[in-house]
Design a protein around this motif. Structure first.
Motif, PDB file in Angstrom:
ATOM      1  N   GLY A   1      10.556  -6.170 118.816  1.00  0.00           N
ATOM      2  CA  GLY A   1      10.091  -5.894 117.430  1.00  0.00           C
ATOM      3  C   GLY A   1      10.121  -7.056 116.380  1.00  0.00           C
ATOM      4  N   GLY A   2       9.853  -8.237 117.008  1.00  0.00           N
ATOM      5  CA  GLY A   2       9.755  -9.155 115.899  1.00  0.00           C
ATOM      6  C   GLY A   2      11.047 -10.099 115.833  1.00  0.00           C
ATOM      7  N   LEU A   3      12.265  -9.474 116.468  1.00  0.00           N
ATOM      8  CA  LEU A   3      13.415 -10.096 116.025  1.00  0.00           C
ATOM      9  C   LEU A   3      13.999 -10.979 117.302  1.00  0.00           C
ATOM     10  CD1 LEU A   3      15.963 -10.168 114.396  1.00  0.00           C
ATOM     11  CD2 LEU A   3      16.856  -8.261 115.686  1.00  0.00           C
ATOM     12  N   SER A   4      14.625 -12.080 117.074  1.00  0.00           N
ATOM     13  CA  SER A   4      14.935 -13.129 118.223  1.00  0.00           C
ATOM     14  C   SER A   4      16.364 -13.531 117.828  1.00  0.00           C
ATOM     15  CB  SER A   4      13.929 -14.300 118.236  1.00  0.00           C
ATOM     16  OG  SER A   4      12.678 -14.035 118.521  1.00  0.00           O
ATOM     17  N   ALA A   5      17.002 -14.016 118.948  1.00  0.00           N
ATOM     18  CA  ALA A   5      18.263 -14.681 118.784  1.00  0.00           C
ATOM     19  C   ALA A   5      18.266 -15.960 119.080  1.00  0.00           C
ATOM     20  CB  ALA A   5      19.292 -14.192 119.952  1.00  0.00           C
ATOM     21  N   ILE A   6      18.694 -16.906 118.149  1.00  0.00           N
ATOM     22  CA  ILE A   6      18.617 -18.126 118.409  1.00  0.00           C
ATOM     23  C   ILE A   6      19.824 -18.985 118.272  1.00  0.00           C
ATOM     24  CG2 ILE A   6      16.212 -18.128 116.829  1.00  0.00           C
ATOM     25  CD1 ILE A   6      17.824 -18.920 114.518  1.00  0.00           C
ATOM     26  N   PHE A   7      19.807 -20.331 118.847  1.00  0.00           N
ATOM     27  CA  PHE A   7      20.940 -21.206 118.712  1.00  0.00           C
ATOM     28  C   PHE A   7      20.419 -22.684 118.672  1.00  0.00           C
ATOM     29  CE2 PHE A   7      20.262 -21.586 123.233  1.00  0.00           C
ATOM     30  CZ  PHE A   7      20.548 -22.725 123.445  1.00  0.00           C
TER      31      PHE A   7
ATOM     32  N   ALA B   1      11.739 -10.446 108.052  1.00  0.00           N
ATOM     33  CA  ALA B   1      12.890 -10.508 107.124  1.00  0.00           C
ATOM     34  C   ALA B   1      13.721 -11.995 107.140  1.00  0.00           C
ATOM     35  CB  ALA B   1      13.948  -9.505 107.937  1.00  0.00           C
ATOM     36  N   GLY B   2      13.269 -12.955 107.737  1.00  0.00           N
ATOM     37  CA  GLY B   2      14.119 -14.332 107.545  1.00  0.00           C
ATOM     38  C   GLY B   2      14.931 -14.547 108.784  1.00  0.00           C
ATOM     39  N   THR B   3      15.676 -15.536 108.469  1.00  0.00           N
ATOM     40  CA  THR B   3      16.665 -16.032 109.464  1.00  0.00           C
ATOM     41  C   THR B   3      18.204 -16.013 108.941  1.00  0.00           C
ATOM     42  OG1 THR B   3      14.863 -17.203 110.528  1.00  0.00           O
ATOM     43  CG2 THR B   3      17.012 -17.986 111.091  1.00  0.00           C
ATOM     44  N   LEU B   4      18.971 -15.645 109.685  1.00  0.00           N
ATOM     45  CA  LEU B   4      20.415 -15.658 109.331  1.00  0.00           C
ATOM     46  C   LEU B   4      21.373 -16.398 110.454  1.00  0.00           C
ATOM     47  CD1 LEU B   4      22.770 -14.632 107.287  1.00  0.00           C
ATOM     48  CD2 LEU B   4      23.148 -12.718 108.865  1.00  0.00           C
ATOM     49  N   THR B   5      21.911 -17.548 110.032  1.00  0.00           N
ATOM     50  CA  THR B   5      22.787 -18.336 110.986  1.00  0.00           C
ATOM     51  C   THR B   5      24.071 -18.556 110.228  1.00  0.00           C
ATOM     52  OG1 THR B   5      21.655 -20.131 109.937  1.00  0.00           O
ATOM     53  CG2 THR B   5      20.518 -19.495 112.006  1.00  0.00           C
ATOM     54  N   LEU B   6      24.892 -18.797 111.549  1.00  0.00           N
ATOM     55  CA  LEU B   6      26.332 -19.066 111.211  1.00  0.00           C
ATOM     56  C   LEU B   6      26.654 -20.435 111.900  1.00  0.00           C
ATOM     57  CD1 LEU B   6      25.960 -15.868 111.581  1.00  0.00           C
ATOM     58  CD2 LEU B   6      28.310 -15.793 110.783  1.00  0.00           C
ATOM     59  N   GLY B   7      27.431 -21.118 111.372  1.00  0.00           N
ATOM     60  CA  GLY B   7      27.927 -22.391 112.100  1.00  0.00           C
ATOM     61  C   GLY B   7      27.874 -23.613 111.038  1.00  0.00           C
ATOM     62  N   ARG B   8      27.604 -24.654 111.802  1.00  0.00           N
ATOM     63  CA  ARG B   8      27.704 -26.228 111.143  1.00  0.00           C
ATOM     64  C   ARG B   8      26.040 -26.553 110.935  1.00  0.00           C
ATOM     65  NH1 ARG B   8      30.015 -30.666 109.623  1.00  0.00           N
ATOM     66  NH2 ARG B   8      28.989 -32.642 109.829  1.00  0.00           N
ATOM     67  N   GLN B   9      25.741 -26.520 109.363  1.00  0.00           N
ATOM     68  CA  GLN B   9      24.153 -26.555 109.229  1.00  0.00           C
ATOM     69  C   GLN B   9      24.016 -27.661 108.000  1.00  0.00           C
ATOM     70  OE1 GLN B   9      22.573 -22.441 109.457  1.00  0.00           O
ATOM     71  NE2 GLN B   9      24.485 -21.921 109.395  1.00  0.00           N
ATOM     72  N   TYR B  10      22.715 -27.931 107.843  1.00  0.00           N
ATOM     73  CA  TYR B  10      22.557 -28.645 106.592  1.00  0.00           C
ATOM     74  C   TYR B  10      22.636 -27.769 105.378  1.00  0.00           C
ATOM     75  CZ  TYR B  10      20.596 -32.438 109.496  1.00  0.00           C
ATOM     76  OH  TYR B  10      20.297 -33.538 110.405  1.00  0.00           O
TER      77      TYR B  10
ATOM     78  N   THR C   1      14.530 -17.354 103.907  1.00  0.00           N
ATOM     79  CA  THR C   1      13.187 -16.326 103.759  1.00  0.00           C
ATOM     80  C   THR C   1      12.094 -16.817 104.537  1.00  0.00           C
ATOM     81  OG1 THR C   1      12.113 -17.230 101.989  1.00  0.00           O
ATOM     82  CG2 THR C   1      14.009 -15.952 101.320  1.00  0.00           C
ATOM     83  N   PRO C   2      11.525 -15.920 105.181  1.00  0.00           N
ATOM     84  CA  PRO C   2      10.226 -16.225 105.835  1.00  0.00           C
ATOM     85  C   PRO C   2       9.194 -16.620 104.800  1.00  0.00           C
ATOM     86  CG  PRO C   2      10.335 -13.875 105.461  1.00  0.00           C
ATOM     87  CD  PRO C   2      11.476 -14.324 104.860  1.00  0.00           C
TER      88      PRO C   2
ATOM     89  N   ALA D   1      25.516 -26.955 114.892  1.00  0.00           N
ATOM     90  CA  ALA D   1      25.967 -25.996 115.620  1.00  0.00           C
ATOM     91  C   ALA D   1      26.039 -24.833 115.161  1.00  0.00           C
ATOM     92  CB  ALA D   1      27.350 -26.445 116.204  1.00  0.00           C
ATOM     93  N   TYR D   2      25.048 -23.873 115.565  1.00  0.00           N
ATOM     94  CA  TYR D   2      24.992 -22.475 115.145  1.00  0.00           C
ATOM     95  C   TYR D   2      24.453 -21.563 115.942  1.00  0.00           C
ATOM     96  CZ  TYR D   2      19.975 -23.906 113.893  1.00  0.00           C
ATOM     97  OH  TYR D   2      18.770 -23.937 114.030  1.00  0.00           O
ATOM     98  N   VAL D   3      24.489 -20.147 115.639  1.00  0.00           N
ATOM     99  CA  VAL D   3      23.999 -19.125 116.448  1.00  0.00           C
ATOM    100  C   VAL D   3      23.310 -18.354 115.325  1.00  0.00           C
ATOM    101  CG1 VAL D   3      26.167 -17.882 116.755  1.00  0.00           C
ATOM    102  CG2 VAL D   3      23.945 -17.574 118.261  1.00  0.00           C
ATOM    103  N   GLY D   4      22.190 -17.406 115.663  1.00  0.00           N
ATOM    104  CA  GLY D   4      21.920 -16.480 114.599  1.00  0.00           C
ATOM    105  C   GLY D   4      20.953 -15.569 115.283  1.00  0.00           C
ATOM    106  N   LEU D   5      19.932 -14.988 114.121  1.00  0.00           N
ATOM    107  CA  LEU D   5      19.005 -14.038 114.273  1.00  0.00           C
ATOM    108  C   LEU D   5      17.777 -14.327 113.484  1.00  0.00           C
ATOM    109  CD1 LEU D   5      20.929 -10.427 114.538  1.00  0.00           C
ATOM    110  CD2 LEU D   5      19.934 -11.755 116.416  1.00  0.00           C
ATOM    111  N   SER D   6      16.694 -14.310 113.904  1.00  0.00           N
ATOM    112  CA  SER D   6      15.375 -14.544 113.200  1.00  0.00           C
ATOM    113  C   SER D   6      14.409 -13.569 113.452  1.00  0.00           C
ATOM    114  CB  SER D   6      14.893 -16.134 113.819  1.00  0.00           C
ATOM    115  OG  SER D   6      13.479 -16.301 113.057  1.00  0.00           O
ATOM    116  N   SER D   7      14.079 -12.970 112.206  1.00  0.00           N
ATOM    117  CA  SER D   7      12.946 -11.887 112.099  1.00  0.00           C
ATOM    118  C   SER D   7      11.551 -12.427 111.348  1.00  0.00           C
ATOM    119  CB  SER D   7      13.496 -10.918 111.199  1.00  0.00           C
ATOM    120  OG  SER D   7      12.394  -9.964 111.008  1.00  0.00           O
ATOM    121  N   LYS D   8      10.609 -12.458 111.976  1.00  0.00           N
ATOM    122  CA  LYS D   8       9.146 -12.650 111.294  1.00  0.00           C
ATOM    123  C   LYS D   8       8.714 -12.261 109.916  1.00  0.00           C
ATOM    124  CE  LYS D   8       7.051 -13.195 116.040  1.00  0.00           C
ATOM    125  NZ  LYS D   8       5.796 -12.619 116.819  1.00  0.00           N
TER     126      LYS D   8
END
Length: 367
Positions: free
Chosen positions: A68-74, A107-116, A159-160, A98-105
């Protein structure tokens, strides 16, 4: 026998389908060169160093198609020093990201962890012709050291791309018992990239307070605020860059390489505290001089608005030559003029530097 072959074929097909839905990539950058630093109180130094143009690193990133256009990312990324083979952060493996999250074409991307931080990414990707690397890096004068580069314990939403517009919001939890606002950090950015024009604004807020503990009273230090606008425009024969930042409050202008976020003993042998009220301005350019070569140049001014008026100016020039799509060689030089007791140094992507002048000559390979 036929049933066994059919079972093996079905299992292989199922495994292949599952594998096709997931993707894990090992990647990295190896950057090593010769750096000559001049003008520090301890004298001149020449050395083989790692990460002058781009910090040397190795990383792992992956996606899994959830349908459905949704992906898990890390992503897991660690910095390494090519000159001596050590990690570039003590007691931390994945110090870069160091992060993990979800990405939608859609709805955008939501990630949790150490990031810029959005502030750092805006200056790196839009405002700095040196892209935070080489002797000419904007890190030397702009407030992107320490917590302004990356946040731990961060929740980031991006956001996308919507007709050229993109946005990001970052919230880093302070994780202080009994005080949810202490040590927290908030950032945001909004950008527009279409054709030759790329422009973005960014904001960062850092609460420097510390909550009370069983052995220490609460420390109310205050809040630092940063606002940034950056842009570049590609005229084909030359790409011009500009950036302007306003920094107010405690912790709003951390000094690159400082042992403390509020003060340091400078490379010139005297105490040098960061400003609580300053602005930073940059103009620069990149220009292709051949199919493989690019010239980079910039001028940066640090304007300290406090009584001490510790201003600084930096001039920088560099050249990058692509030997292939993955390998390039480079040379760069920068000089800072400190005023009224300022102690800013010329560093590079990885190091803060030891003097007011520096020269880089290096080789970079990505994989």
């Amino acid at each position: 026998m036929k049933k066994s072959l059919i079972a093996i074929a079905v299992l292989a097909a199922t495994s292949s389908a599952a594998f096709a839905q997931s993707n894990v990539t090992i990647y990295g950058i190896l950057d090593a060169g010769i750096v000559a630093e001049r003008g520090g109180a301890a004298g001149s130094v020449s050395k083989v160093t790692s990460g002058a143009a781009s910090a040397s690193r190795i990383g792992f990133k992956g996606t899994e198609d959830l349908g459905g256009g949704l992906s898990a990312i890390f992503k897991l990324e660690t910095g390494a020093k090519i000159d001596d083979g050590t990690l570039d952060a003590t007691n931390t493996i994945f110090n870069r990201e160091a992060y993990v999250g979800l990405s939608s074409k859609t709805a955008g991307t939501l990630t949790l962890g150490r990031q810029y931080t959005p502030y750092y990414e805006t200056l790196r990707d839009v405002g700095d012709p040196f892209a935070m690397g080489y002797a000419g890096t904007a890190k030397n004068l702009f407030p992107v050291a320490s917590f302004m580069t990356r946040n731990s314990n961060a929740v980031v939403y991006k956001t996308p791309n919507l007709e050229g517009f993109t946005g990001a919001v970052s919230y880093s939890l302070g994780e202080q018992n009994g005080d949810s606002s202490a040590a927290r950090q908030v950032g945001a950015s909004l950008g527009y990239n279409n054709g030759p024009l790329n422009v973005a604004v960014a904001y960062n807020m850092k609460n420097n307070d510390l909550a009370a503990t069983s052995t220490a009273a609460a420390v109310n230090t205050g809040v630092g605020h940063n606002g940034l606008i950056a842009a570049n425009y590609d005229f084909k024969v030359v790409k011009v860059f500009a950036a302007y930042s306003q920094d107010k409050g405690v912790g709003s202008a951390p000094i690159n390489g400082a042992a403390s976020a509020t003060a340091t003993t400078s490379a010139f042998g005297y105490a040098f505290a960061q400003s609580k009220d300053s602005t930073d301005a940059l103009i620069g350019l990149t220009a292709p001089v051949s199919a493989s070569g690019t010239v980079m140049a910039s001028y940066i001014r640090k304007n300290d608005k406090e009584v001490a008026n510790r201003d600084a100016d930096q001039w920088a020039i560099g050249y990058n030559y692509a030997l292939s799509k993955r390998t390039s060689t480079y040379v760069a030089y920068a000089k800072i003029k400190n005023k009224n007791g300022a102690g800013y140094t010329v560093g590079n992507n990885t190091e803060a530097g030891s003097g007011d002048k520096a020269f880089n000559l290096g080789l970079r390979h990505s994989f």
